[in-house]
Design an enzyme around this catalytic site. Sequence first.
Site, PDB file in Angstrom:
ATOM      1  N   LYS A  73      -3.203  -1.041  15.358  1.00  0.00           N
ATOM      2  CA  LYS A  73      -2.349  -2.150  16.198  1.00  0.00           C
ATOM      3  C   LYS A  73      -0.895  -1.472  16.106  1.00  0.00           C
ATOM      4  O   LYS A  73      -0.487  -0.453  15.575  1.00  0.00           O
ATOM      5  CB  LYS A  73      -2.573  -3.387  15.201  1.00  0.00           C
ATOM      6  CG  LYS A  73      -1.829  -3.316  13.917  1.00  0.00           C
ATOM      7  CD  LYS A  73      -1.983  -4.689  13.098  1.00  0.00           C
ATOM      8  CE  LYS A  73      -1.370  -4.481  11.920  1.00  0.00           C
ATOM      9  NZ  LYS A  73      -1.288  -6.062  11.226  1.00  0.00           N
ATOM     10  N   PHE A  93      -5.154 -15.077  16.825  1.00  0.00           N
ATOM     11  CA  PHE A  93      -6.417 -14.167  16.987  1.00  0.00           C
ATOM     12  C   PHE A  93      -7.380 -14.529  17.931  1.00  0.00           C
ATOM     13  O   PHE A  93      -8.803 -14.608  17.681  1.00  0.00           O
ATOM     14  CB  PHE A  93      -6.913 -14.296  15.422  1.00  0.00           C
ATOM     15  CG  PHE A  93      -6.419 -13.353  14.513  1.00  0.00           C
ATOM     16  CD1 PHE A  93      -4.938 -13.340  14.308  1.00  0.00           C
ATOM     17  CD2 PHE A  93      -7.180 -12.292  13.921  1.00  0.00           C
ATOM     18  CE1 PHE A  93      -4.403 -12.255  13.460  1.00  0.00           C
ATOM     19  CE2 PHE A  93      -6.635 -11.255  13.073  1.00  0.00           C
ATOM     20  CZ  PHE A  93      -5.190 -11.526  13.165  1.00  0.00           C
ATOM     21  N   THR A 130      -9.089  -5.514  -2.497  1.00  0.00           N
ATOM     22  CA  THR A 130     -10.130  -6.681  -2.049  1.00  0.00           C
ATOM     23  C   THR A 130     -11.420  -5.873  -2.657  1.00  0.00           C
ATOM     24  O   THR A 130     -11.880  -4.750  -2.373  1.00  0.00           O
ATOM     25  CB  THR A 130     -10.020  -6.526  -0.621  1.00  0.00           C
ATOM     26  OG1 THR A 130      -8.618  -6.870  -0.083  1.00  0.00           O
ATOM     27  CG2 THR A 130     -11.033  -7.457   0.092  1.00  0.00           C
ATOM     28  N   PHE A 182      -2.778 -10.881   1.291  1.00  0.00           N
ATOM     29  CA  PHE A 182      -2.950 -10.956   2.890  1.00  0.00           C
ATOM     30  C   PHE A 182      -2.036 -10.477   3.800  1.00  0.00           C
ATOM     31  O   PHE A 182      -1.918 -10.962   4.946  1.00  0.00           O
ATOM     32  CB  PHE A 182      -2.916 -12.765   2.714  1.00  0.00           C
ATOM     33  CG  PHE A 182      -3.903 -13.244   2.057  1.00  0.00           C
ATOM     34  CD1 PHE A 182      -5.131 -13.426   2.225  1.00  0.00           C
ATOM     35  CD2 PHE A 182      -3.381 -14.118   0.987  1.00  0.00           C
ATOM     36  CE1 PHE A 182      -6.305 -13.848   1.705  1.00  0.00           C
ATOM     37  CE2 PHE A 182      -4.626 -14.645  -0.072  1.00  0.00           C
ATOM     38  CZ  PHE A 182      -5.801 -14.505   0.486  1.00  0.00           C
ATOM     39  N   LYS A 209     -10.400 -14.138  -0.313  1.00  0.00           N
ATOM     40  CA  LYS A 209     -10.008 -12.988   0.336  1.00  0.00           C
ATOM     41  C   LYS A 209     -11.088 -12.334   1.380  1.00  0.00           C
ATOM     42  O   LYS A 209     -10.691 -12.074   2.619  1.00  0.00           O
ATOM     43  CB  LYS A 209      -9.896 -11.680  -0.439  1.00  0.00           C
ATOM     44  CG  LYS A 209      -9.381 -10.425   0.214  1.00  0.00           C
ATOM     45  CD  LYS A 209      -7.906 -10.615   0.874  1.00  0.00           C
ATOM     46  CE  LYS A 209      -7.772  -9.459   1.866  1.00  0.00           C
ATOM     47  NZ  LYS A 209      -6.755  -9.639   2.884  1.00  0.00           N
ATOM     48  N   CYS A 244      -9.492  -2.953   6.875  1.00  0.00           N
ATOM     49  CA  CYS A 244      -9.811  -4.020   6.296  1.00  0.00           C
ATOM     50  C   CYS A 244     -11.266  -4.740   6.846  1.00  0.00           C
ATOM     51  O   CYS A 244     -11.976  -5.109   6.181  1.00  0.00           O
ATOM     52  CB  CYS A 244      -8.789  -5.102   5.881  1.00  0.00           C
ATOM     53  SG  CYS A 244      -7.421  -4.484   4.782  1.00  0.00           S
TER      54      CYS A 244
HETATM   55  N1  LIG Z   1      -3.755  -2.068   4.045  1.00  0.00           N
HETATM   56  C1  LIG Z   1      -3.875  -3.571   4.079  1.00  0.00           C
HETATM   57  O1  LIG Z   1      -3.410  -4.153   5.267  1.00  0.00           O
HETATM   58  C2  LIG Z   1      -4.467  -4.424   3.141  1.00  0.00           C
HETATM   59  C3  LIG Z   1      -4.137  -5.873   3.230  1.00  0.00           C
HETATM   60  C4  LIG Z   1      -4.577  -6.558   2.202  1.00  0.00           C
HETATM   61  C5  LIG Z   1      -5.772  -5.901   1.230  1.00  0.00           C
HETATM   62  N2  LIG Z   1      -5.807  -4.509   1.282  1.00  0.00           N
HETATM   63  C6  LIG Z   1      -6.608  -4.019   0.072  1.00  0.00           C
HETATM   64  O2  LIG Z   1      -5.791  -3.518  -0.586  1.00  0.00           O
HETATM   65  C7  LIG Z   1      -6.577  -2.366  -1.358  1.00  0.00           C
HETATM   66  C8  LIG Z   1      -5.363  -1.209  -1.044  1.00  0.00           C
HETATM   67  O3  LIG Z   1      -5.367  -0.847   0.268  1.00  0.00           O
HETATM   68  P1  LIG Z   1      -4.348   0.197   0.932  1.00  0.00           P
HETATM   69  O4  LIG Z   1      -4.360  -0.101   2.397  1.00  0.00           O
HETATM   70  O5  LIG Z   1      -2.928  -0.212   0.424  1.00  0.00           O
HETATM   71  O6  LIG Z   1      -5.048   1.460   0.607  1.00  0.00           O
HETATM   72  P2  LIG Z   1      -4.239   2.878   0.712  1.00  0.00           P
HETATM   73  O7  LIG Z   1      -5.537   3.874   0.645  1.00  0.00           O
HETATM   74  O8  LIG Z   1      -3.180   3.145   1.451  1.00  0.00           O
HETATM   75  O9  LIG Z   1      -3.949   3.363  -0.674  1.00  0.00           O
HETATM   76  C9  LIG Z   1      -4.729   3.439  -2.150  1.00  0.00           C
HETATM   77  C10 LIG Z   1      -3.847   4.449  -2.986  1.00  0.00           C
HETATM   78  O10 LIG Z   1      -4.443   4.219  -4.310  1.00  0.00           O
HETATM   79  C11 LIG Z   1      -4.337   5.493  -4.717  1.00  0.00           C
HETATM   80  N3  LIG Z   1      -5.285   5.667  -5.912  1.00  0.00           N
HETATM   81  C12 LIG Z   1      -6.700   5.755  -5.695  1.00  0.00           C
HETATM   82  N4  LIG Z   1      -7.288   5.714  -6.958  1.00  0.00           N
HETATM   83  C13 LIG Z   1      -6.257   5.776  -8.051  1.00  0.00           C
HETATM   84  C14 LIG Z   1      -6.164   5.649  -9.240  1.00  0.00           C
HETATM   85  N5  LIG Z   1      -7.433   5.963 -10.129  1.00  0.00           N
HETATM   86  N6  LIG Z   1      -4.970   5.653  -9.910  1.00  0.00           N
HETATM   87  C15 LIG Z   1      -3.903   5.478  -9.210  1.00  0.00           C
HETATM   88  N7  LIG Z   1      -4.019   5.386  -7.990  1.00  0.00           N
HETATM   89  C16 LIG Z   1      -5.005   5.503  -7.219  1.00  0.00           C
HETATM   90  C17 LIG Z   1      -4.601   6.405  -3.513  1.00  0.00           C
HETATM   91  O11 LIG Z   1      -4.020   7.781  -4.096  1.00  0.00           O
HETATM   92  C18 LIG Z   1      -3.780   5.683  -2.507  1.00  0.00           C
HETATM   93  O12 LIG Z   1      -2.442   5.958  -2.560  1.00  0.00           O
HETATM   94  C19 LIG Z   1      -7.641  -2.292  -0.465  1.00  0.00           C
HETATM   95  O13 LIG Z   1      -8.697  -2.996  -1.353  1.00  0.00           O
HETATM   96  C20 LIG Z   1      -7.670  -3.020   0.568  1.00  0.00           C
HETATM   97  O14 LIG Z   1      -8.886  -3.428   0.920  1.00  0.00           O
HETATM   98  C21 LIG Z   1      -5.186  -3.703   2.205  1.00  0.00           C
END
Ligand SMILES: NC(=O)c1ccc[n+]([C@@H]2O[C@H](COP(=O)([O-])OP(=O)(O)OC[C@H]3O[C@@H](n4cnc5c(N)ncnc54)[C@H](O)[C@@H]3O)[C@@H](O)[C@H]2O)c1
Length: 470
Positions: A347, A276, A123, A161, A231, A287
Amino acid sequence: MRVTVIGTGYVGTVTGVCLSYLGHHVTCIDVDAEKIGRLQRGDIPIYEPGLAELLRLAASRGGIDFSTEFKTAIAASDVVFIAVGTPSLPSGEANLSYLESAARSIGASMDASRRRVVVNKSTVPVGSGNLVEALIREGVREHNSDFPGAIRFSVASNPEFLREGSAIADSLYPERIVLGAEDDETLGILRELYRPLIEQRFDPPPFSKRPAGLASVTLIETSLTSAETIKYSANAFLAMKIGFANEIANICERVGADATQVMTGIGLDSRIGPKFLNAGIGWGGSCFGKDVLSLLHTASEYGYQARLLEATLAVNRAQRQLMIQKLQEKLFILKGRTIALLGLSFKPETDDLRDAPSLQIAERLLQMGARVSAYDPIAMEACKLQHPELKIQYCASALEAVRGAHAVVLITEWAEFRNLDLAEVAARAARPILIDGRNFFSPEAACKAGLDYSGIGRAALKAVPAPLPG
Ligand SMILES: NC(=O)c1ccc[n+]([C@@H]2O[C@H](COP(=O)([O-])OP(=O)(O)OC[C@H]3O[C@@H](n4cnc5c(N)ncnc54)[C@H](O)[C@@H]3O)[C@@H](O)[C@H]2O)c1
């Protein structure tokens, strides 16, 4: 297709495993060698129902591997997803350093063997697609100084999402797929990648049935900028909707209305919808907070003050503080009292503690001199590890956590708390006070069990002492 997913967090791992289950060959890359080591052994570092099973199935379908090495995987890939974290900076702006580093690594690993689509699933603020493209080009120039023009790629946005806790179903049966790109060829490649999902042409895994009647998934094709804005807008709206329910609940408490009944009453209006609208201690997670902050920041860069977004954050902050106020109303003095927290994760069905209300509530209680005991079915290990500063007494069960407590606060509505013997809670606690932060329990049942019950936006109910015999 050959796919690389960069970042093996909640989004990257689920995306990689699902794409592989659909038949694509996927390599998931992370800079965290320990995480990759665990994934290589089939050990999933996060708690997400069904993910370990789907990984086993995926391995025998499209095939999936995990690596810390970018070059080989990217050189062999048609599509490269970026799914790295984009947390908030203190200014509220999204920290794009992980995204930038991933983009440079992609550029450094590209060769001229094929055309590639780099898809941003993280995001990110509006304009980040252009930034990713520029950084990939820099990486290409630095590492392919002879023929940088021979490297062909385009950048797309494919916002995610999924909801933690139901991430597999959300990924296999999404309500929509959003693709943002500036040219038809890029969209065509991504349409092909997602064809099994769009047409629902795959056998559902045994533990995640296809929703009845789902024959196809709506695909929305937009510009890069619109996809990025979709998003942020979706998360801002959901955060605002919960904030609205909480605002109304606070009014309900004052006028003697019942927020649960009010929300049922408004949610049946199809223009509003029932989801919600649960009043409670407010939203948390990785998020909503960061995305609303980031959208606010973007708006301010364009000289616009987004007042509804500001209010969304303020209402949510106040809602967490409300738990402390409710405890003070019941106990007056919190110093030296023991408060039992039921649930820690932001949650149910996840071990994710990012921006979890439990952390702020526990921190405040400890600062005020209270003792905090806690039980969570899944997130206690993560809490111990990630928050050693919180001197919480972790307990093996909910009933152990409430023993000797002066008040019990329901923080996370885990399904197992449905079976909690409330009479036993009342018997074990030093004071039979239950603050229900999720309007999870029936006030009447809690009261019948001997508890002094308060929810959010509901009339408080006190147990009437049984008449003395004779
Ligand atoms: N978690 C959710 O429910 C969710 C839902 C929708 C969108 N998002 C979005 O998705 C993105 C990721 O979220 P997440 O919760 O999976 O994050 P997270 O922190 O769980 O995972 C991110 C991963 O990226 C790795 N990383 C960082 N820099 C890197 C690089 N240069 N090369 C390779 N790996 C690297 C980290 O080591 C980590 O394992 C965010 O932008 C978040 O806003 C998350």
